[in-house]
Design a protein around this motif. Structure first.
Motif, PDB file in Angstrom:
ATOM      1  N   GLN A  87      -1.458  -3.756   4.023  1.00 34.55           N
ATOM      2  CA  GLN A  87      -2.224  -3.195   2.911  1.00 34.55           C
ATOM      3  C   GLN A  87      -2.218  -1.669   2.900  1.00 34.55           C
ATOM      4  O   GLN A  87      -2.188  -1.063   1.841  1.00 34.55           O
ATOM      5  CB  GLN A  87      -3.674  -3.670   2.965  1.00 34.55           C
ATOM      6  N   LYS A  88      -2.245  -1.045   4.056  1.00 38.14           N
ATOM      7  CA  LYS A  88      -2.504   0.391   4.117  1.00 38.14           C
ATOM      8  C   LYS A  88      -1.302   1.267   4.463  1.00 38.14           C
ATOM      9  O   LYS A  88      -1.346   2.467   4.225  1.00 38.14           O
ATOM     10  CB  LYS A  88      -3.632   0.677   5.131  1.00 38.14           C
ATOM     11  N   PRO A  90       2.276   2.412   3.559  1.00 42.57           N
ATOM     12  CA  PRO A  90       3.205   2.283   2.427  1.00 42.57           C
ATOM     13  C   PRO A  90       4.556   1.666   2.788  1.00 42.57           C
ATOM     14  O   PRO A  90       5.122   0.910   2.000  1.00 42.57           O
ATOM     15  CB  PRO A  90       3.382   3.735   1.950  1.00 42.57           C
ATOM     16  N   HIS A  93       4.103  -2.087   2.789  1.00 41.66           N
ATOM     17  CA  HIS A  93       3.448  -2.653   1.604  1.00 41.66           C
ATOM     18  C   HIS A  93       4.273  -3.754   0.932  1.00 41.66           C
ATOM     19  O   HIS A  93       3.727  -4.739   0.445  1.00 41.66           O
ATOM     20  CB  HIS A  93       3.130  -1.533   0.611  1.00 41.66           C
ATOM     21  N   ASN A 105      -0.813  -7.958   0.112  1.00 44.11           N
ATOM     22  CA  ASN A 105      -1.162  -6.546  -0.001  1.00 44.11           C
ATOM     23  C   ASN A 105      -2.201  -6.300  -1.095  1.00 44.11           C
ATOM     24  O   ASN A 105      -2.511  -5.165  -1.422  1.00 44.11           O
ATOM     25  CB  ASN A 105       0.085  -5.690  -0.234  1.00 44.11           C
TER      26      ASN A 105
END
Length: 142
Positions: A87-88, A90, A93, A105
């Motif tokens: 999720q956090k 990049p 992701h 995500n």
């Protein structure tokens, strides 16, 4: 404080954390109608039995059961960390898009820019693991 009391309170606290985490996950899915992604389901599979395992351990004062619960908690924590990173971070992701019907995500909640559902699960699994380490450490010294 006696070692016996420390073990009892730590085991009870671990049970309490698992109960709150389970209630929270059910609130998100059943009340707020957030559909869990695949990684959320794996975390639930590892969290929900902890209520029973730790509850029985508290009732029977069976501190050996903490090693079994610790295994579930550590695996759940690893999955939560991986989910949170998807999720956090990049670069990771895109991994969340191949997660099933609901992408892993997806941020249903994002409080203060970092608190998401996998983060809450990671905190719960971490607390449970720390408390169970305390139980195991004190059980060895008795």
């Amino acid at each position: 404080m006696k070692r016996q009391q420390v073990m009892e309170q730590s085991m009870f606290a671990a049970w309490g954390v698992s109960l709150i985490a389970t209630a929270g996950s059910l609130f998100f899915s059943e009340v707020l109608k957030y559909i869990p992604c695949d990684l959320c389901w794996y975390q639930r599979i590892l969290m929900y039995p902890l209520i029973i395992l730790l509850g029985v351990a508290c009732a029977k004062k069976d501190y050996k059961m903490s090693s079994y619960a610790l295994i579930l908690s550590l695996i759940g924590g690893c999955i939560s960390l991986y989910h949170y990173l998807i999720q956090k971070v990049p670069a990771l992701h895109e991994l969340g898009n191949a997660c099933g019907i609901v992408p892993c995500n997806t941020d249903y909640i994002n409080w203060f820019g970092f608190i998401t559902i996998p983060f809450l699960a990671l905190v719960a699994f971490t607390l449970i693991s720390i408390l169970l380490f305390i139980v195991m450490k004190n059980a060895k010294e008795i």
